[in-house]
Design a protein around this motif. Structure first.
Motif, mmCIF file in Angstrom:
data_model
loop_
_atom_site.group_PDB
_atom_site.id
_atom_site.type_symbol
_atom_site.label_atom_id
_atom_site.label_comp_id
_atom_site.label_asym_id
_atom_site.label_seq_id
_atom_site.Cartn_x
_atom_site.Cartn_y
_atom_site.Cartn_z
ATOM 1 N N SER A 145 0.835 -1.190 0.000
ATOM 2 C CA SER A 145 0.000 0.000 0.000
ATOM 3 C C SER A 145 0.875 1.248 0.000
ATOM 4 O O SER A 145 2.091 1.172 0.203
ATOM 5 C CB SER A 145 -0.912 -0.003 1.229
ATOM 6 O OG SER A 145 -1.812 1.081 1.176
ATOM 7 N N THR A 187 0.544 4.026 2.053
ATOM 8 C CA THR A 187 0.855 4.559 3.385
ATOM 9 C C THR A 187 0.485 3.532 4.452
ATOM 10 O O THR A 187 -0.276 2.593 4.196
ATOM 11 C CB THR A 187 0.069 5.851 3.679
ATOM 12 O OG1 THR A 187 -1.334 5.529 3.777
ATOM 13 C CG2 THR A 187 0.275 6.904 2.601
ATOM 14 N N ILE A 188 1.003 3.737 5.665
ATOM 15 C CA ILE A 188 0.681 2.868 6.790
ATOM 16 C C ILE A 188 -0.822 2.912 7.077
ATOM 17 O O ILE A 188 -1.458 1.885 7.344
ATOM 18 C CB ILE A 188 1.468 3.291 8.057
ATOM 19 C CG1 ILE A 188 2.947 2.921 7.926
ATOM 20 C CG2 ILE A 188 0.879 2.629 9.297
ATOM 21 C CD1 ILE A 188 3.216 1.429 7.996
ATOM 22 N N GLY A 189 -1.387 4.119 7.012
ATOM 23 C CA GLY A 189 -2.813 4.277 7.312
ATOM 24 C C GLY A 189 -3.701 3.475 6.372
ATOM 25 O O GLY A 189 -4.628 2.785 6.817
ATOM 26 N N THR A 190 -3.433 3.583 5.087
ATOM 27 C CA THR A 190 -4.259 2.841 4.127
ATOM 28 C C THR A 190 -3.983 1.335 4.216
ATOM 29 O O THR A 190 -4.882 0.520 4.011
ATOM 30 C CB THR A 190 -4.026 3.333 2.685
ATOM 31 O OG1 THR A 190 -2.631 3.313 2.388
ATOM 32 C CG2 THR A 190 -4.576 4.733 2.494
ATOM 33 N N LEU A 191 -2.752 0.960 4.532
ATOM 34 C CA LEU A 191 -2.434 -0.453 4.695
ATOM 35 C C LEU A 191 -3.261 -1.050 5.837
ATOM 36 O O LEU A 191 -3.835 -2.138 5.704
ATOM 37 C CB LEU A 191 -0.945 -0.634 4.985
ATOM 38 C CG LEU A 191 -0.467 -2.081 5.163
ATOM 39 C CD1 LEU A 191 -0.636 -2.873 3.877
ATOM 40 C CD2 LEU A 191 0.988 -2.115 5.628
ATOM 41 N N GLU A 192 -3.335 -0.317 6.952
ATOM 42 C CA GLU A 192 -4.124 -0.787 8.090
ATOM 43 C C GLU A 192 -5.604 -0.862 7.727
ATOM 44 O O GLU A 192 -6.320 -1.785 8.157
ATOM 45 C CB GLU A 192 -3.913 0.138 9.289
ATOM 46 C CG GLU A 192 -2.511 0.034 9.884
ATOM 47 C CD GLU A 192 -2.270 1.041 10.988
ATOM 48 O OE1 GLU A 192 -3.101 1.974 11.143
ATOM 49 O OE2 GLU A 192 -1.252 0.897 11.704
ATOM 50 N N ALA A 193 -6.078 0.104 6.937
ATOM 51 C CA ALA A 193 -7.491 0.108 6.535
ATOM 52 C C ALA A 193 -7.803 -1.100 5.641
ATOM 53 O O ALA A 193 -8.853 -1.733 5.775
ATOM 54 C CB ALA A 193 -7.820 1.409 5.809
ATOM 55 N N MET A 216 -6.110 -3.983 5.567
ATOM 56 C CA MET A 216 -6.014 -5.172 6.409
ATOM 57 C C MET A 216 -7.290 -5.358 7.232
ATOM 58 O O MET A 216 -7.793 -6.472 7.391
ATOM 59 C CB MET A 216 -4.801 -5.066 7.335
ATOM 60 C CG MET A 216 -3.459 -5.117 6.629
ATOM 61 S SD MET A 216 -3.028 -6.776 6.043
ATOM 62 C CE MET A 216 -2.608 -7.567 7.588
ATOM 63 N N SER A 217 -7.811 -4.252 7.741
ATOM 64 C CA SER A 217 -9.041 -4.311 8.537
ATOM 65 C C SER A 217 -10.225 -4.781 7.698
ATOM 66 O O SER A 217 -11.055 -5.570 8.155
ATOM 67 C CB SER A 217 -9.339 -2.923 9.129
ATOM 68 O OG SER A 217 -10.550 -2.937 9.865
ATOM 69 N N LYS A 251 -10.474 -8.595 7.198
ATOM 70 C CA LYS A 251 -10.712 -9.474 8.346
ATOM 71 C C LYS A 251 -11.956 -10.327 8.166
ATOM 72 O O LYS A 251 -12.019 -11.455 8.645
ATOM 73 C CB LYS A 251 -10.818 -8.643 9.624
ATOM 74 C CG LYS A 251 -9.475 -8.192 10.167
ATOM 75 C CD LYS A 251 -9.622 -7.487 11.513
ATOM 76 C CE LYS A 251 -8.265 -7.078 12.068
ATOM 77 N NZ LYS A 251 -8.402 -6.381 13.382
ATOM 78 N N ALA A 279 2.993 -8.011 4.199
ATOM 79 C CA ALA A 279 2.383 -6.698 3.957
ATOM 80 C C ALA A 279 3.444 -5.618 4.160
ATOM 81 O O ALA A 279 4.301 -5.724 5.047
ATOM 82 C CB ALA A 279 1.208 -6.469 4.895
#
Length: 224
Positions: free
Chosen positions: A21, A23-29, A31-32, A35, A46
């Motif tokens: 991804s 950015t870290i923020g979009t990567l976390e989004a 991944m979420s 789920k 990732a």
């Protein structure tokens, strides 16, 4: 190379993906959002930034799929992905990414074989064939009854016999098949419990086609 296929024991494995991804923020989004697909999709690696050579090698032993969100792919990486048979899929929205991966994972679920009824006939007469066997006089109601077809006899309690049709006779003439509206004699050598009104049902097992099954083609697919 396999993709979300089965392991050595025949157990289905989830679709393995490498996720990149911007950015870290979009990567976390991202991944979420994935789920809810846990069990169907497994993120084996990732990271943030452009798709790299190491990402391709991470993906190669598994499904051969790299998922890239908000990042593009350099020409040299695209060329290498084609060479290695790894598919890189790029996305601009999380919804599209999730929907596409769900579709891919679903296409990899093994399809069970289905049964197709090819003919039905009603038992209207019974004739002795031998000490153990019987000839069922049948009227074909739908489809056709044919030599070599699997069949079952359904009586009041349910299925009472299953086998394969060895011979058919219309009057004194041996035939290969009988169609709807015809009367035919079905000889069964090891069965003598037939009753008037029983249903004879011919069927075949139809294997599901794998033509919709996803496989990595290599190169970059830009999903809009």
């Amino acid at each position: 190379m396999t993709s979300a296929t089965e392991n050595r024991r025949g157990e289905r494995k989830p679709l393995e993906v490498v996720l990149k991804s911007d950015t870290i923020g979009t990567l976390e989004a991202v991944m979420s959002s994935l789920k809810s697909l846990e069990g169907s999709i497994s993120v084996v690696h990732a990271g943030v930034g452009p798709v790299s050579k190491s990402d391709l090698f991470e993906a190669f032993p598994g499904a051969g799929l790299v998922v890239a969100f908000g990042v593009d792919v350099l020409p040299r990486i695209e060329s290498l992905s084609k060479e290695k048979g790894v598919e890189v899929r790029t996305y601009k929205t999380i919804y599209t990414l999730k929907e596409d991966l769900e579709r891919i994972a679903s296409s990899l679920v093994p399809r069970e074989a289905e049964e197709k009824i090819t003919g039905t006939a009603k038992v209207i007469a019974l004739f002795k064939s031998s000490r153990k066997g019987i000839i069922l006089g049948c009227e074909v109601k739908e489809g056709e009854v044919a030599v070599g077809k699997n069949f079952r006899i359904i009586s009041g309690p349910g299925v009472v016999y299953m086998g394969k049709i060895g011979s058919l006779h219309i009057e004194e003439r041996e035939v290969k098949r009988a169609k709807a509206g015809q009367q035919v004699g079905v000889k069964i050598a090891d069965f003598k419990r037939g009753r008037l009104g029983d249903l004879l049902e011919c069927f075949e097992t139809v294997r599901a086609k794998d033509d919709q099954r996803w496989k990595p083609k290599g190169g970059v697919v830009r999903v809009e």
